[in-house]
Design a protein around this motif. Structure first.
Motif, PDB file in Angstrom:
ATOM      1  N   LEU A 165       0.919  -1.225   0.149  1.00 30.83           N
ATOM      2  CA  LEU A 165      -0.064   0.043  -0.118  1.00 30.83           C
ATOM      3  C   LEU A 165       0.785   1.206   0.125  1.00 30.83           C
ATOM      4  CD1 LEU A 165      -1.505  -2.408   1.377  1.00 30.83           C
ATOM      5  CD2 LEU A 165      -2.862  -0.494   2.445  1.00 30.83           C
ATOM      6  N   ASP A 181       6.342 -11.835  12.084  1.00 31.63           N
ATOM      7  CA  ASP A 181       5.325 -11.134  12.272  1.00 31.63           C
ATOM      8  C   ASP A 181       5.745  -9.783  12.828  1.00 31.63           C
ATOM      9  OD1 ASP A 181       3.135  -9.742  12.980  1.00 31.63           O
ATOM     10  OD2 ASP A 181       2.277 -11.187  13.737  1.00 31.63           O
ATOM     11  N   HIS A 182       5.702  -8.630  12.483  1.00 33.44           N
ATOM     12  CA  HIS A 182       6.180  -7.260  12.831  1.00 33.44           C
ATOM     13  C   HIS A 182       5.470  -6.923  14.082  1.00 33.44           C
ATOM     14  CE1 HIS A 182       8.849  -4.031  13.127  1.00 33.44           C
ATOM     15  NE2 HIS A 182       7.761  -3.064  12.764  1.00 33.44           N
ATOM     16  N   ALA A 183       4.194  -7.305  13.895  1.00 33.91           N
ATOM     17  CA  ALA A 183       3.263  -6.873  15.472  1.00 33.91           C
ATOM     18  C   ALA A 183       3.845  -7.777  16.538  1.00 33.91           C
ATOM     19  CB  ALA A 183       1.882  -7.400  14.953  1.00 33.91           C
ATOM     20  N   VAL A 187       5.197  -6.236  20.170  1.00 31.71           N
ATOM     21  CA  VAL A 187       4.623  -6.565  21.384  1.00 31.71           C
ATOM     22  C   VAL A 187       6.073  -7.282  22.424  1.00 31.71           C
ATOM     23  CG1 VAL A 187       3.414  -8.338  22.644  1.00 31.71           C
ATOM     24  CG2 VAL A 187       2.575  -7.158  20.592  1.00 31.71           C
ATOM     25  N   VAL A 200      -6.936  -5.163  24.789  1.00 33.35           N
ATOM     26  CA  VAL A 200      -7.135  -3.994  23.676  1.00 33.35           C
ATOM     27  C   VAL A 200      -8.141  -4.534  22.851  1.00 33.35           C
ATOM     28  CG1 VAL A 200      -5.998  -2.647  21.866  1.00 33.35           C
ATOM     29  CG2 VAL A 200      -4.694  -3.252  23.896  1.00 33.35           C
ATOM     30  N   ARG A 202      -9.817  -4.601  19.755  1.00 39.72           N
ATOM     31  CA  ARG A 202      -9.667  -4.137  18.267  1.00 39.72           C
ATOM     32  C   ARG A 202     -11.017  -3.867  17.830  1.00 39.72           C
ATOM     33  NH1 ARG A 202      -7.689  -7.689  13.216  1.00 39.72           N
ATOM     34  NH2 ARG A 202      -7.936  -5.945  11.803  1.00 39.72           N
ATOM     35  N   PRO A 203     -11.090  -2.540  17.178  1.00 34.05           N
ATOM     36  CA  PRO A 203     -12.560  -2.146  16.631  1.00 34.05           C
ATOM     37  C   PRO A 203     -12.688  -2.975  15.388  1.00 34.05           C
ATOM     38  CG  PRO A 203     -10.648  -0.336  16.379  1.00 34.05           C
ATOM     39  CD  PRO A 203      -9.935  -1.508  17.266  1.00 34.05           C
ATOM     40  N   VAL A 214     -12.270  -0.068  -2.576  1.00 28.76           N
ATOM     41  CA  VAL A 214     -10.850  -0.390  -2.530  1.00 28.76           C
ATOM     42  C   VAL A 214     -10.964  -1.966  -2.212  1.00 28.76           C
ATOM     43  CG1 VAL A 214      -8.662  -0.228  -1.314  1.00 28.76           C
ATOM     44  CG2 VAL A 214     -10.033   1.971  -2.121  1.00 28.76           C
TER      45      VAL A 214
ATOM     46  N   ARG B 107      -8.725   4.901  15.338  1.00 33.63           N
ATOM     47  CA  ARG B 107      -8.773   3.582  15.262  1.00 33.63           C
ATOM     48  C   ARG B 107      -7.931   3.199  13.988  1.00 33.63           C
ATOM     49  NH1 ARG B 107     -11.805   0.260  12.214  1.00 33.63           N
ATOM     50  NH2 ARG B 107     -12.978   1.139  10.510  1.00 33.63           N
ATOM     51  N   LEU B 111      -5.302   5.353  15.214  1.00 33.46           N
ATOM     52  CA  LEU B 111      -4.714   4.595  16.593  1.00 33.46           C
ATOM     53  C   LEU B 111      -3.247   4.411  16.650  1.00 33.46           C
ATOM     54  CD1 LEU B 111      -5.991   3.593  19.168  1.00 33.46           C
ATOM     55  CD2 LEU B 111      -6.229   1.344  18.135  1.00 33.46           C
ATOM     56  N   TYR B 188      -4.295  -9.757   7.904  1.00 32.30           N
ATOM     57  CA  TYR B 188      -3.294  -9.142   7.348  1.00 32.30           C
ATOM     58  C   TYR B 188      -2.101  -9.355   8.154  1.00 32.30           C
ATOM     59  CZ  TYR B 188      -6.651  -7.483   3.955  1.00 32.30           C
ATOM     60  OH  TYR B 188      -7.465  -7.001   3.033  1.00 32.30           O
ATOM     61  N   ARG B 189      -1.186  -9.695   7.925  1.00 28.25           N
ATOM     62  CA  ARG B 189       0.247  -9.454   8.655  1.00 28.25           C
ATOM     63  C   ARG B 189       1.253  -8.591   8.257  1.00 28.25           C
ATOM     64  NH1 ARG B 189       3.015 -15.035  10.469  1.00 28.25           N
ATOM     65  NH2 ARG B 189       1.555 -15.233  12.106  1.00 28.25           N
ATOM     66  N   VAL B 190       1.571  -7.451   8.818  1.00 26.96           N
ATOM     67  CA  VAL B 190       2.386  -6.446   8.371  1.00 26.96           C
ATOM     68  C   VAL B 190       3.842  -7.083   8.395  1.00 26.96           C
ATOM     69  CG1 VAL B 190       3.350  -4.196   8.994  1.00 26.96           C
ATOM     70  CG2 VAL B 190       0.769  -4.606   8.809  1.00 26.96           C
ATOM     71  N   PHE B 225      -9.162   0.906   4.197  1.00 26.89           N
ATOM     72  CA  PHE B 225      -8.534  -0.229   3.728  1.00 26.89           C
ATOM     73  C   PHE B 225      -7.183  -0.208   4.670  1.00 26.89           C
ATOM     74  CE2 PHE B 225      -5.759  -2.713   0.799  1.00 26.89           C
ATOM     75  CZ  PHE B 225      -6.499  -4.008   1.176  1.00 26.89           C
ATOM     76  N   ARG B 226      -6.537   0.894   4.690  1.00 23.35           N
ATOM     77  CA  ARG B 226      -5.391   1.042   5.357  1.00 23.35           C
ATOM     78  C   ARG B 226      -5.692   0.714   6.857  1.00 23.35           C
ATOM     79  NH1 ARG B 226      -0.924   4.174   2.877  1.00 23.35           N
ATOM     80  NH2 ARG B 226      -0.221   4.654   4.856  1.00 23.35           N
ATOM     81  N   GLU B 228      -7.910  -1.258   8.017  1.00 21.13           N
ATOM     82  CA  GLU B 228      -8.080  -2.618   8.227  1.00 21.13           C
ATOM     83  C   GLU B 228      -6.815  -3.579   8.030  1.00 21.13           C
ATOM     84  OE1 GLU B 228     -10.986  -4.014   8.350  1.00 21.13           O
ATOM     85  OE2 GLU B 228     -10.366  -6.286   8.257  1.00 21.13           O
ATOM     86  N   VAL B 229      -5.908  -3.150   7.247  1.00 20.36           N
ATOM     87  CA  VAL B 229      -4.449  -3.904   7.229  1.00 20.36           C
ATOM     88  C   VAL B 229      -3.948  -3.558   8.114  1.00 20.36           C
ATOM     89  CG1 VAL B 229      -2.379  -3.652   5.851  1.00 20.36           C
ATOM     90  CG2 VAL B 229      -4.531  -3.787   4.845  1.00 20.36           C
ATOM     91  N   GLY B 231      -4.824  -2.965  11.142  1.00 22.21           N
ATOM     92  CA  GLY B 231      -5.415  -3.382  12.543  1.00 22.21           C
ATOM     93  C   GLY B 231      -4.461  -3.976  13.612  1.00 22.21           C
ATOM     94  N   ASP B 232      -3.831  -5.092  13.246  1.00 21.03           N
ATOM     95  CA  ASP B 232      -3.330  -5.958  14.281  1.00 21.03           C
ATOM     96  C   ASP B 232      -1.976  -5.246  14.792  1.00 21.03           C
ATOM     97  OD1 ASP B 232      -4.903  -8.037  14.248  1.00 21.03           O
ATOM     98  OD2 ASP B 232      -3.787  -9.209  12.695  1.00 21.03           O
ATOM     99  N   ILE B 233      -1.323  -4.532  13.683  1.00 25.50           N
ATOM    100  CA  ILE B 233      -0.210  -3.862  14.079  1.00 25.50           C
ATOM    101  C   ILE B 233      -0.643  -2.528  15.034  1.00 25.50           C
ATOM    102  CG2 ILE B 233       0.246  -2.273  12.155  1.00 25.50           C
ATOM    103  CD1 ILE B 233       3.069  -3.996  13.575  1.00 25.50           C
ATOM    104  N   ALA B 235      -3.118  -2.417  16.984  1.00 24.27           N
ATOM    105  CA  ALA B 235      -3.253  -3.151  18.351  1.00 24.27           C
ATOM    106  C   ALA B 235      -2.005  -3.442  19.153  1.00 24.27           C
ATOM    107  CB  ALA B 235      -4.287  -4.412  18.077  1.00 24.27           C
ATOM    108  N   ALA B 236      -1.135  -3.860  18.514  1.00 26.30           N
ATOM    109  CA  ALA B 236       0.050  -4.696  19.022  1.00 26.30           C
ATOM    110  C   ALA B 236       0.892  -3.073  19.736  1.00 26.30           C
ATOM    111  CB  ALA B 236       0.802  -5.239  17.877  1.00 26.30           C
TER     112      ALA B 236
END
Lengths: 491, 476
Positions: A165, A181-183, A187, A200, A202-203, A214, B107, B111, B188-190, B225-226, B228-229, B231-233, B235-236
């Motif tokens: 993106l 996984d970067h997330a 953490v 947390v 997540r919305p 999109v 969000r 966020l 999605y996994r960034v 869309f961004r 959504e993509v 979201g996980d990171i 949250a982390a």
């Protein structure tokens, strides 16, 4: 074999005319909040022969395992309906196909789960449903659809790709090796500050929103990366249109009514009010203990309070309860409870009473004062309504009259009441009559007089002669005598 | 990492997101009112509601473990010796917490940006915190700053800065995707930013979706869309920000207690001491009542007492002779000692009690109207519910709502049973009959409130009491 109907076809006509008078409109609104059309099940009385069948159905549904199974099934059916409605509005075939596949899968699972979940069922109604569902699940059409759905789901689950993106462009290519996984790394980096589990939320994606431009555009890229998979999804959707069997949809509808009624009762029971399955008799007679107004009890239960129950008794040869007494003494509530217990018993439902023997009625007729009219026209309006009521009343009717003829003189009211009483005698209906004419009951051998108490809450408290004895009583009541304190601390 | 300033291995704040959980046992309200703890908390907080809430919680959660009491005494002593440093530390923790609160929520990408910013600011605060512990010598404080130096070194903060920089995604977001089981669901996994090979492959791909950009909706959809993509990171990172902020919240809460103690110490004029929690019985010298002192701003009379292990203390004597003040001074000393605080006395020693309970007469109890006795007994019953061996009950004119004879009879039964069950009872009473009967039948320390607001050993005779009353009435 097919799936039997739980509640059958309605026999008697629409009885909603009496509903508002005896508060059953409030009950109906609460029971069928999610789907007002279900209120028909509360309005139409069934064939008296089916009362036992229904009572056993409800008793079966109240058993925890069966109840959970039924709840799971109706919940899943609601989800299926919501999904199908959403798919109807979708204009992007690849995503509609995915939703459809999920809807079919969810429905298949729900049907199988319900057939299994009904294993402990004992009632004729639910064992019939169980057998009908088991047969459906074993049918070749059902198993073939399930296998197909599983295969297509497997294909979709293997779809992987990478995205970039950047500014106004999303680029896609086949997935490279799975990278760390970067997330997770983030953490880990800050984990040293973790104190307790910090949830947390997540919305989530708002329900009911389809894909936007999109997401559709990106999914189109994915379709180009994996054309074969999406062709299968598409073919599946075309083959399985209209996958919910009609008898399954009817079963869901009937169950929603049954569960709605039980859910309505739950807080009332939790507030300490009893509910029972009445003995419904063919002949006349009434012996119901601790009867109360269900709508009033629901309101009180919202505050966690119980309401007062009354005993309704009509012995041999007795058909009319004449209720008099001071205002605010609960007379009208008593009369409503009388009407409710007859109507609900005739529906084969559990009734608001500790125990009950009730005659099976084919209609509950009511006459309550209308606020709008005054004077002579009011009397005329009342008489017109009474004429219609008397024309309908018969030996299988329950009649509730609430304070009629209040617009005339006491003498006139007494005379008119006497005539109405004679007509009701002839009709042979079971009557609850709230009247100012106190001696009405003397004019018919079938009438019984009842009076509301001026103060229901009057209690007698023990009072000893000397103050000292009283004080020690109070000490004992608080558990503070020497021996009591020693006992409490030795625990 | 934990500050561990209040407990050697535990926290006052169990969930940093909820620093002020719903309150304790309802019966504590009586303790608060009877000992006038509000006056103490007012002095501790100086109007800071947060400090007040923490002080309240700590004082209403008495310690029984003498090691924890020692732990707090050592920290408090160090802080009292370095008041400016304590105030600066509290200020820093407070600033760190408030910085987080000041940022807007969002969000997805919003966020994420917010949480990255929180962590950037927190990094500066962590560095400042780490470098501000030089002068402390109390072991818990030495441990805290050693931990900070070890776990929040420059290398670590450098890594944090690099990761936070990457989370700005200046080269675009690279993400691996997998279709989920649910409809419309994509996992999605960034990817970690900065992998040149993957970037190159994606930039060359012909599979592209470009928004037209003609209307605002397009950009809205891209932003969604961004979100959504990411979201996980997001949250982390948000969870991480919550951890770091949570650390400052816990620190602020713990420092707030010590700040409150410092404030109180500065308000009090009389002598204070470190109580000895290892004693077997209660001994006090020059025990005085801080609320009265805070109220009147005057030096108040100190009392001496030594129970020598006796489980029952009975105080009688003239009205307004200082009985209630003495009882409160004892209760406050016990509560403050079990919070790890200093005590208002020249010397104080008392074993920790599993519960400090009070049963004080209410002004309205004296009316003898029906129902008062019932109310009093109800409160006493709640006391019995919480009593257990070793607990301390402070009774002030209990059962004054009935006749003397009846009151004495009830009190003798209740107090006797409590003492026999191992509860320590200190009772102030004007019921001569009760005092006299207890004196005759039970071992105990009997005190009389006499002149000059002092409480001294002795049992009043009826005549003594009567003459005192006579004197009082006649103005002698």
């Amino acid at each position: 074999m097919s799936i039997p109907s739980l509640l059958g076809e309605p026999v008697a006509g629409d009885r909603s005319g009496c509903f508002a008078d005896i508060n059953l409109d409030q009950v109906a609104a609460a029971v069928t909040r999610a789907d007002p059309a279900l209120a028909d099940y509360l309005r139409h009385l069934p064939d008296p022969a089916s009362i036992g069948y229904r009572q056993r159905l409800f008793q079966d549904l109240e058993r925890p395992g069966v109840l959970a199974a039924a709840r799971g099934f109706t919940r899943s059916m609601a989800e299926t309906r919501a999904w199908l409605a959403r798919i109807d509005g979708m204009t992007h075939p690849p995503s509609a196909g995915r939703w459809f596949l999920a809807a079919v899968t969810g429905h298949q699972r729900a049907v199988v789960a319900f057939a299994d979940g009904l294993a402990p069922a004992v009632s004729e109604a639910l064992t019939g449903v169980r057998d009908g569902l088991s047969e459906l699940v074993r049918s070749s059409g059902f198993t073939r659809a399930a296998d197909e759905a599983a295969r297509v789901r497997g294909l979709l689950a293997d779809v992987r790709y990478d995205l970039l993106l950047h500014a106004d462009v999303v680029s896609a290519c086949p997935a490279a090796d799975t990278r760390a996984d970067h997330a997770a790394r983030v953490v880990t980096l800050f984990d040293r500050f973790r104190h307790a589990t910090v949830p947390v939320r997540r919305p989530g994606r708002p329900i009911g929103v389809g894909l936007d431009a999109v997401e559709e555009g990106v999914l189109d890229l994915v379709v180009r990366l994996h054309p074969g998979v999406f062709a299968e999804v598409d073919a599946f959707a075309r083959r399985h249109r209209g996958f919910v069997a009609e008898e399954v949809a009817l079963l869901d509808r009937e169950l929603r009514f049954c569960l709605g009624y039980l859910d309505f009762l739950a807080p009332i029971r939790a507030a300490g009010m009893p509910v029972c399955y009445p003995e419904v008799t063919d002949g006349p007679g009434l012996d119901a203990r601790g009867v109360y107004d269900l709508a009033l009890a629901a309101k009180a239960a919202a505050r966690g309070e119980p309401v007062v129950g009354n005993d309704l008794l009509l012995g041999d040869g007795e058909r009319v309860l004449v209720v008099s007494g001071p205002n605010q003494g609960g007379k009208t509530t008593f009369a409503r409870a009388f009407g409710q217990v007859h109507h609900l018993a005739a529906l084969g439902l559990p009734v608001p009473a500790a125990s009950a023997r009730v005659a099976a009625v084919d209609r509950v007729l009511t006459h309550f004062e209308r606020a709008e009219e005054q004077g002579a026209s009011k009397l005329e309006e009342e008489l017109l309504r009474l004429r219609a009521l008397l024309a309908e009343a018969g030996p299988r009717s329950a009649v509730v009259l609430n304070e009629i003829f209040t617009s005339t003189t006491a003498d006139d009211a007494a005379e008119l009441s006497r005539r109405v009483l004679a007509e009701l005698d002839t009709a042979g209906a079971a009557v609850c009559w709230v009247s100012f004419t106190a001696d009405l009951a003397r004019w018919s051998p079938a009438a019984v007089s009842m009076a509301s108490s001026p103060d229901r809450s009057f209690a007698v408290t023990r009072r000893s002669a000397d103050g000292r004895g009283h004080a020690l009583d109070v000490v004992r009541r608080h558990g503070l005598t020497r021996d009591q304190v020693l006992g409490r601390l030795a625990r | 990492m934990r500050p561990l300033l209040l407990f050697p291995d535990g926290d006052l704040v169990r969930d940093p997101a909820d620093e002020h959980p719903a309150d304790e046992h309802p019966a504590d309200e009586h303790l608060v009112a009877d000992l006038r703890l509000d006056v103490v908390w007012d002095a501790m907080s100086r109007g800071d509601e947060h400090v007040r809430a923490i002080a309240r919680r700590v004082l209403l959660d008495p310690l029984r473990d003498t090691a924890v009491i020692d732990h707090r005494q050592s920290v408090l002593a160090d802080f009292l010796a370095h008041p400016a440093e304590l105030r600066a530390l509290h200020q820093l923790a407070d600033t760190a917490v408030r910085a987080e609160q000041a940022l807007p929520h969002g969000r997805g990408e919003g966020l994420l940006r917010r949480s990255v910013r929180v962590l950037e600011v927190a990094s500066d605060h962590l560095r400042a915190l780490r470098d501000s512990g030089g002068r402390f010598t109390a072991p818990p404080l030495v441990r805290l700053f050693a931990e900070l130096r070890e776990r929040v070194g420059e290398a670590y903060l450098g890594e944090v800065a690099a990761v936070l920089r990457g989370l700005r995604f200046e080269d675009g977001i690279v993400v691996g995707a997998r279709l989920g089981d649910g409809p419309g669901q994509v996992h999605y996994r960034v990817h970690e930013p900065g992998d040149a090979a993957v970037l190159k492959r994606l930039r060359k791909s012909v599979l592209r979706h470009r928004i037209t950009g003609h209307d605002e909706q397009d950009w809205g959809a891209m932003a969604a869309f961004r979100n959504e993509v990411l979201g996980d990171i997001a949250a982390a990172v948000t969870e991480s920000a919550a951890h770091v902020t949570g650390y400052f919240r816990v620190l602020r809460a713990e420092l707030s207690f010590y700040l409150g103690c410092l404030n109180l110490a500065e308000e009090l004029a009389g002598p204070t001491c470190w109580p000895d929690p290892d004693a077997a019985s209660v001994t006090a010298r020059g025990l005085w009542e801080p609320c009265l002192a805070l109220w009147s701003r005057e030096a108040v009379v100190g009392n001496d007492i030594a129970t020598d292990g006796l489980p029952l203390v009975v105080v009688t004597g003239a009205n307004r002779g200082g009985k209630s003040t003495f009882l409160r001074s004892l209760g406050l000393a016990q509560v403050m000692a079990q919070a790890g605080m200093f005590v208002c006395a020249e010397a104080f020693a008392a074993p920790p009690a599993p519960a400090v309970l009070t049963h004080f007469t209410r002004a309205e109890d004296r009316s003898m109207a029906s129902g008062r006795l019932d109310e009093e007994l109800g409160r006493m019953s709640a006391v019995v519910d919480r009593a257990r061996p070793g607990a301390l009950l402070l009774s002030n004119e209990s059962f004054a709502s009935t006749t003397d004879h009846e009151g004495a009879e009830i009190a003798e039964g209740v107090f006797g049973a409590l003492v026999d069950s191992g509860v320590r009872v200190v009772a102030v009473t004007h019921l001569h009959l009760l005092a006299e009967r207890l004196h005759r039948t039970r071992p105990g320390l009997f005190l009389v409130a006499g002149g000059g607001f002092r409480v001294v050993p002795g049992v009043p005779t009826p005549s003594a009491q009567a003459t005192a009353l006579y004197d009082e009435v006649m103005g002698r």
